[in-house]
Design a protein around this motif. Structure first.
Motif, PDB file in Angstrom:
ATOM      1  N   HIS A 507       0.828  -1.203   0.000  1.00 23.75           N
ATOM      2  CA  HIS A 507       0.000   0.000   0.000  1.00 23.75           C
ATOM      3  C   HIS A 507       0.866   1.257   0.000  1.00 23.75           C
ATOM      4  O   HIS A 507       0.344   2.368  -0.091  1.00 23.75           O
ATOM      5  N   GLY A 508       2.191   1.086   0.090  1.00 23.64           N
ATOM      6  CA  GLY A 508       3.099   2.221   0.123  1.00 23.64           C
ATOM      7  C   GLY A 508       3.866   2.372  -1.171  1.00 23.64           C
ATOM      8  O   GLY A 508       3.299   2.614  -2.240  1.00 23.64           O
ATOM      9  N   ASN A 509       5.198   2.191  -1.082  1.00 24.98           N
ATOM     10  CA  ASN A 509       6.039   2.395  -2.257  1.00 24.98           C
ATOM     11  C   ASN A 509       5.837   1.349  -3.346  1.00 24.98           C
ATOM     12  O   ASN A 509       6.254   1.561  -4.490  1.00 24.98           O
ATOM     13  N   LEU A 510       5.231   0.212  -3.001  1.00 24.80           N
ATOM     14  CA  LEU A 510       4.967  -0.809  -4.024  1.00 24.80           C
ATOM     15  C   LEU A 510       3.547  -0.703  -4.578  1.00 24.80           C
ATOM     16  O   LEU A 510       3.102  -1.572  -5.318  1.00 24.80           O
ATOM     17  N   HIS A 511       2.863   0.372  -4.225  1.00 30.12           N
ATOM     18  CA  HIS A 511       1.505   0.588  -4.736  1.00 30.12           C
ATOM     19  C   HIS A 511       1.614   1.163  -6.157  1.00 30.12           C
ATOM     20  O   HIS A 511       1.422   2.349  -6.396  1.00 30.12           O
ATOM     21  N   ILE A 512       1.939   0.306  -7.105  1.00 34.58           N
ATOM     22  CA  ILE A 512       2.188   0.741  -8.481  1.00 34.58           C
ATOM     23  C   ILE A 512       0.869   0.781  -9.247  1.00 34.58           C
ATOM     24  O   ILE A 512       0.269  -0.255  -9.540  1.00 34.58           O
ATOM     25  N   GLY A 513       0.416   2.001  -9.555  1.00 37.05           N
ATOM     26  CA  GLY A 513      -0.816   2.176 -10.302  1.00 37.05           C
ATOM     27  C   GLY A 513      -0.557   2.609 -11.731  1.00 37.05           C
ATOM     28  O   GLY A 513       0.595   2.697 -12.188  1.00 37.05           O
ATOM     29  N   VAL A 514      -1.621   2.915 -12.432  1.00 42.41           N
ATOM     30  CA  VAL A 514      -1.519   3.313 -13.837  1.00 42.41           C
ATOM     31  C   VAL A 514      -0.676   4.578 -13.984  1.00 42.41           C
ATOM     32  O   VAL A 514       0.196   4.665 -14.861  1.00 42.41           O
ATOM     33  N   LEU A 521       7.334   5.270 -17.693  1.00 44.79           N
ATOM     34  CA  LEU A 521       7.530   5.147 -19.147  1.00 44.79           C
ATOM     35  C   LEU A 521       7.950   6.478 -19.766  1.00 44.79           C
ATOM     36  O   LEU A 521       8.864   6.514 -20.606  1.00 44.79           O
ATOM     37  N   THR A 522       7.290   7.564 -19.375  1.00 45.10           N
ATOM     38  CA  THR A 522       7.660   8.861 -19.948  1.00 45.10           C
ATOM     39  C   THR A 522       9.049   9.297 -19.488  1.00 45.10           C
ATOM     40  O   THR A 522       9.795   9.917 -20.252  1.00 45.10           O
ATOM     41  N   MET A 523       9.408   8.956 -18.255  1.00 50.87           N
ATOM     42  CA  MET A 523      10.748   9.276 -17.776  1.00 50.87           C
ATOM     43  C   MET A 523      11.790   8.477 -18.554  1.00 50.87           C
ATOM     44  O   MET A 523      12.845   9.009 -18.934  1.00 50.87           O
ATOM     45  N   TRP A 524      11.498   7.191 -18.809  1.00 50.55           N
ATOM     46  CA  TRP A 524      12.427   6.357 -19.581  1.00 50.55           C
ATOM     47  C   TRP A 524      12.593   6.904 -21.002  1.00 50.55           C
ATOM     48  O   TRP A 524      13.712   6.986 -21.522  1.00 50.55           O
ATOM     49  N   LEU A 525      11.489   7.297 -21.648  1.00 48.37           N
ATOM     50  CA  LEU A 525      11.564   7.802 -23.015  1.00 48.37           C
ATOM     51  C   LEU A 525      12.341   9.108 -23.067  1.00 48.37           C
ATOM     52  O   LEU A 525      13.178   9.303 -23.962  1.00 48.37           O
ATOM     53  N   GLN A 526      12.091   9.969 -22.104  1.00 48.98           N
ATOM     54  CA  GLN A 526      12.816  11.234 -22.083  1.00 48.98           C
ATOM     55  C   GLN A 526      14.303  11.004 -21.842  1.00 48.98           C
ATOM     56  O   GLN A 526      15.152  11.658 -22.457  1.00 48.98           O
ATOM     57  N   GLN A 527      14.613  10.064 -20.969  1.00 47.71           N
ATOM     58  CA  GLN A 527      16.018   9.749 -20.699  1.00 47.71           C
ATOM     59  C   GLN A 527      16.680   9.154 -21.923  1.00 47.71           C
ATOM     60  O   GLN A 527      17.867   9.408 -22.192  1.00 47.71           O
ATOM     61  N   SER A 528      15.935   8.355 -22.700  1.00 45.98           N
ATOM     62  CA  SER A 528      16.483   7.737 -23.908  1.00 45.98           C
ATOM     63  C   SER A 528      16.837   8.773 -24.966  1.00 45.98           C
ATOM     64  O   SER A 528      17.664   8.515 -25.837  1.00 45.98           O
ATOM     65  N   MET A 529      16.202   9.927 -24.888  1.00 46.65           N
ATOM     66  CA  MET A 529      16.465  10.978 -25.857  1.00 46.65           C
ATOM     67  C   MET A 529      17.659  11.836 -25.467  1.00 46.65           C
ATOM     68  O   MET A 529      18.120  12.658 -26.267  1.00 46.65           O
ATOM     69  N   ASN A 530      18.148  11.675 -24.248  1.00 47.97           N
ATOM     70  CA  ASN A 530      19.296  12.440 -23.777  1.00 47.97           C
ATOM     71  C   ASN A 530      20.595  11.727 -24.117  1.00 47.97           C
ATOM     72  O   ASN A 530      20.617  10.508 -24.325  1.00 47.97           O
ATOM     73  N   PRO A 531      21.700  12.460 -24.158  1.00 50.32           N
ATOM     74  CA  PRO A 531      23.001  11.808 -24.398  1.00 50.32           C
ATOM     75  C   PRO A 531      23.314  10.824 -23.276  1.00 50.32           C
ATOM     76  O   PRO A 531      23.114  11.143 -22.099  1.00 50.32           O
ATOM     77  N   PRO A 532      23.774   9.617 -23.606  1.00 45.47           N
ATOM     78  CA  PRO A 532      24.089   8.650 -22.552  1.00 45.47           C
ATOM     79  C   PRO A 532      25.326   9.061 -21.766  1.00 45.47           C
ATOM     80  O   PRO A 532      26.176   9.798 -22.269  1.00 45.47           O
ATOM     81  N   ALA A 533      25.410   8.599 -20.527  1.00 46.93           N
ATOM     82  CA  ALA A 533      26.588   8.870 -19.700  1.00 46.93           C
ATOM     83  C   ALA A 533      27.801   8.170 -20.286  1.00 46.93           C
ATOM     84  O   ALA A 533      27.695   7.084 -20.877  1.00 46.93           O
ATOM     85  N   THR A 534      28.960   8.788 -20.148  1.00 39.39           N
ATOM     86  CA  THR A 534      30.187   8.206 -20.696  1.00 39.39           C
ATOM     87  C   THR A 534      30.723   7.077 -19.822  1.00 39.39           C
ATOM     88  O   THR A 534      31.293   6.113 -20.324  1.00 39.39           O
ATOM     89  N   ASP A 535      30.509   7.191 -18.492  1.00 36.82           N
ATOM     90  CA  ASP A 535      30.982   6.145 -17.588  1.00 36.82           C
ATOM     91  C   ASP A 535      30.028   4.950 -17.640  1.00 36.82           C
ATOM     92  O   ASP A 535      28.806   5.111 -17.477  1.00 36.82           O
ATOM     93  N   MET A 542      21.863   4.993 -14.461  1.00 32.35           N
ATOM     94  CA  MET A 542      20.865   5.895 -15.033  1.00 32.35           C
ATOM     95  C   MET A 542      19.726   5.116 -15.682  1.00 32.35           C
ATOM     96  O   MET A 542      18.574   5.558 -15.677  1.00 32.35           O
ATOM     97  N   GLN A 543      20.040   3.953 -16.224  1.00 29.65           N
ATOM     98  CA  GLN A 543      19.010   3.139 -16.852  1.00 29.65           C
ATOM     99  C   GLN A 543      17.990   2.618 -15.842  1.00 29.65           C
ATOM    100  O   GLN A 543      16.848   2.327 -16.196  1.00 29.65           O
ATOM    101  N   PHE A 544      18.419   2.495 -14.597  1.00 30.10           N
ATOM    102  CA  PHE A 544      17.502   2.018 -13.551  1.00 30.10           C
ATOM    103  C   PHE A 544      16.715   3.144 -12.895  1.00 30.10           C
ATOM    104  O   PHE A 544      15.777   2.880 -12.149  1.00 30.10           O
ATOM    105  N   PHE A 545      17.078   4.392 -13.163  1.00 32.52           N
ATOM    106  CA  PHE A 545      16.401   5.516 -12.530  1.00 32.52           C
ATOM    107  C   PHE A 545      14.896   5.543 -12.800  1.00 32.52           C
ATOM    108  O   PHE A 545      14.111   5.797 -11.876  1.00 32.52           O
ATOM    109  N   PRO A 546      14.433   5.325 -14.046  1.00 34.12           N
ATOM    110  CA  PRO A 546      12.981   5.311 -14.262  1.00 34.12           C
ATOM    111  C   PRO A 546      12.266   4.269 -13.416  1.00 34.12           C
ATOM    112  O   PRO A 546      11.146   4.506 -12.943  1.00 34.12           O
ATOM    113  N   ILE A 547      12.907   3.113 -13.201  1.00 34.66           N
ATOM    114  CA  ILE A 547      12.290   2.070 -12.375  1.00 34.66           C
ATOM    115  C   ILE A 547      12.256   2.503 -10.915  1.00 34.66           C
ATOM    116  O   ILE A 547      11.217   2.393 -10.231  1.00 34.66           O
ATOM    117  N   VAL A 548      13.385   3.030 -10.432  1.00 39.80           N
ATOM    118  CA  VAL A 548      13.461   3.454  -9.033  1.00 39.80           C
ATOM    119  C   VAL A 548      12.452   4.567  -8.749  1.00 39.80           C
ATOM    120  O   VAL A 548      11.715   4.530  -7.759  1.00 39.80           O
TER     121      VAL A 548
END
Length: 603
Positions: A507-514, A521-535, A542-548
């Motif tokens: 009911h808290g942080n795992l309460h994943i709704g629509v 998804l929108t955060m992932w798409l926006q991140q995909s449009m940015n230059p990737p990190a060199t490291d 950074m790829q896990f940030f949308p999930i987190v």
């Protein structure tokens, strides 16, 4: 190197999940248990030695039902467009009040919000007015108090334009008259008159108080977002507030106004009870906590300027009581009409008040146009994006150029891989030749953070957002998304919060709704449009940030997620147009080409 990167990624995921679990176990769950334990203790505790309370009554050793507490005293009905309840003739108190325009929940059969309840019931909450000796020489043993039986002299229902008059005469020659009136909203006017037939002059001072017996059970986690507890203004400028925890710890917070005016009260997230003395005089105000039997009594009171009641003469004092919803236009209206200093600051605008207030003003205006606060949030987002459009345009141009330069940067990395300093110098030289500012992409994000927090505050504390619907399944923009993946978004008739051991987490942080999924998804798409990190490690993190952030944002109010999703969509659209103009590869064109069975667009 790949093994090391994989190990770092696993560590990152494990740490994130561990933080979520620890937060649930050590913060959210103990808070819920403490609130339940406090409620049970207050209901069950019995004191063997009653102590005198601040109202002069013995301490309550056993709580009565609300209806029984009401029946213990003769009453006069209160009926207004916004209020329903009664005035007790025992004590002449306003101690029974419901806000008829607001419901406890969204359910059709939900009762109206209760503000006041009589003494004797659990969590008693009421307002009191009267007189206190103005000096030691004017000691009077029979001033009206909480146990005084008043007589109804005029009026049968307290309503707008229909005041009631109460009277009481003591054995020492003092006659007291109390006239109570109420307006169409939430303001009561109490005029106390004392006639002195005792044969000697007396000095008395008017007082008013709001008293709450025990901390309300709904107070807890929300106090981190909005202030609940004591609040008031002394004189024209000194604003004071104290949360219940700090209030109890201090026991007494006392101030003397250095100029005329002021007010004191007790505030909830959406509701306020405040007593307001005559603004033409100075006042002494106090927030005090008094142990009384099984509960602590929280009281906000004022004592007005002492007045001399000559033998054979009389004096009057007029005070006000605000008891109702903290609507900005109503508080501001009383602030102007009655000259009450900083009365609209009863709404907790927060540290970003200079943004919170204009954002709320804009939302109100947009709501007037659209008739829906969700649509108003969408229009507000477009407005904020329009204001920052030039800055965002430069940032997206810089990021598009950086992404287009990725092949050249990879070459530099291979060429100077053994000399990091030389690689950094050549990379900066490349940025300079191409007229790219690598920090430009961060600026719009930093600017939006205060806007984000200000909107968060608006959605959290303004009653206009309470139970405000959007469309579809979103019936309350101030509450989290009601859908969750754990019952297939409502298709399975099961409440995940009832699951043993993990119910609180679901009911808290795992309460994943629509909305949380759309945000991720929108955060992932926006991140995909940015230059990737060199490291490489940073890139994987950074790829896990949308999930987190999907998990972090899952428990936030729906209105905030609507804003952030729509903001991401607008940013993606703006960035897509710029990337197309510069001929930069982007995931949207790649996806379209893939769906059409075409090769990647040539850049």
């Amino acid at each position: 190197m790949q093994k090391e990167n994989a190990r770092n990624t696993i560590i990152f995921i494990v740490c994130t999940l561990a933080i979520l679990l620890l937060y649930q176990h050590f913060v959210l769950q103990p808070q819920a248990e403490r609130r339940q334990a406090a409620a049970k203790a207050a209901a069950a505790a019995v004191q063997t030695a009653p102590a005198a309370g601040p109202t002069g009554r013995p301490a309550v050793t056993q709580f009565a039902e609300r209806s029984q507490a009401l029946a213990s005293s003769p009453r006069v009905k209160i009926q207004t467009p916004h209020l329903a309840g009664s005035v007790s003739l025992e004590g002449g108190r306003i101690d029974d009040l419901f806000l008829t325009q607001y419901r406890e929940t969204l359910a059709k059969n939900s009762p109206p919000v209760e503000l006041f309840r009589p003494e004797g019931a659990e969590h008693a909450y009421f307002a009191d007015f009267g007189w206190t000796p103005g000096n030691a020489a004017s000691a009077v043993s029979d001033l009206p108090g909480g146990a005084t039986q008043w007589q109804l002299a005029a009026g049968d229902v307290l309503a707008p334009g229909k005041p009631i008059t109460l009277t009481y005469a003591n054995l020492t020659g003092l006659r007291f008259t109390r006239t109570i009136s109420v307006d169409d909203n939430y303001m009561f006017t109490v005029t106390d008159t004392v006639a002195n037939e005792s044969g000697r002059p007396l000095t008395l001072a008017p007082y008013g108080s709001v008293q709450r017996q025990g901390v309300p059970p709904v107070t807890g986690r929300q106090t981190m977002i909005s202030h609940e507890g004591a609040v008031g203004v002394f004189g024209q400028k000194l604003f004071k507030k104290a949360r219940y925890k700090d209030w109890r710890k201090k026991g007494l917070i006392q101030e003397t106004a250095d100029s005329n005016g002021g007010w004191v009260g007790i505030t909830d997230k959406y509701w306020l009870a405040a007593v307001i003395p005559d603004q033409a005089h100075k006042m002494n105000g106090a927030f005090r906590v008094t142990p009384r039997g099984a509960v602590d009594v929280y009281e906000a009171n004022f004592v007005g300027q002492p007045v001399v009641v000559p033998a054979g003469g009389q004096v009057s004092s007029t005070s006000h009581l605000f008891a109702g919803a903290k609507r900005e236009e109503i508080l501001s209206g009383y602030q102007k009409k009655l000259d009450i200093p900083r009365f609209d600051d009863a709404i907790d605008w927060g540290m970003f008040w200079f943004l919170t207030r204009p954002i709320f003003w804009l939302l109100e205006k947009f709501y007037g146009l659209a008739g829906n606060f969700g649509v108003a949030i969408l229009i507000l987002t477009v407005t904020v994006k329009a204001i920052m459009f030039p800055l965002a345009n430069k940032a997206f141009e810089s990021m598009s150029k950086m992404k287009k330069l990725q092949p050249k940067m990879e070459e530099l990395k291979k060429k100077y891989g053994s000399d990091p300093q030389k690689q950094q110098q050549e990379t900066m030289a490349l940025y300079q030749r191409e007229k790219i500012n690598p920090l430009a992409g961060c600026l719009p994000i930093f600017i939006q953070i205060p806007v984000f927090f200000a909107l968060y505050k608006v959605l959290s504390v303004t009653i206009e957002m309470r139970h405000a619907p959007f469309f579809g399944w979103i019936h309350d923009l101030s509450a989290p998304d009601p859908t969750t993946i754990w019952n297939l978004f409502g298709l399975i008739p099961w409440d995940p919060s009832t699951a043993p051991m993990i119910g609180g987490l679901l009911h808290g942080n795992l309460h994943i709704g629509v909305l949380a999924i759309l945000y991720g998804l929108t955060m992932w798409l926006q991140q995909s449009m940015n230059p990737p990190a060199t490291d490489p490690v940073q890139k994987q993190m950074m790829q896990f940030f949308p999930i987190v952030f999907t998990f972090i944002m899952a428990g936030f109010m729906a209105g905030l997620l609507v804003y952030w999703i729509w903001n991401n969509v607008l940013s993606i659209g703006q960035q897509y147009v710029i990337m197309r103009r510069f001929g930069t590869e982007n995931p949207i064109d790649d996806l379209i080409a893939k769906l059409r069975g075409q090769p990647k667009p040539a850049q």
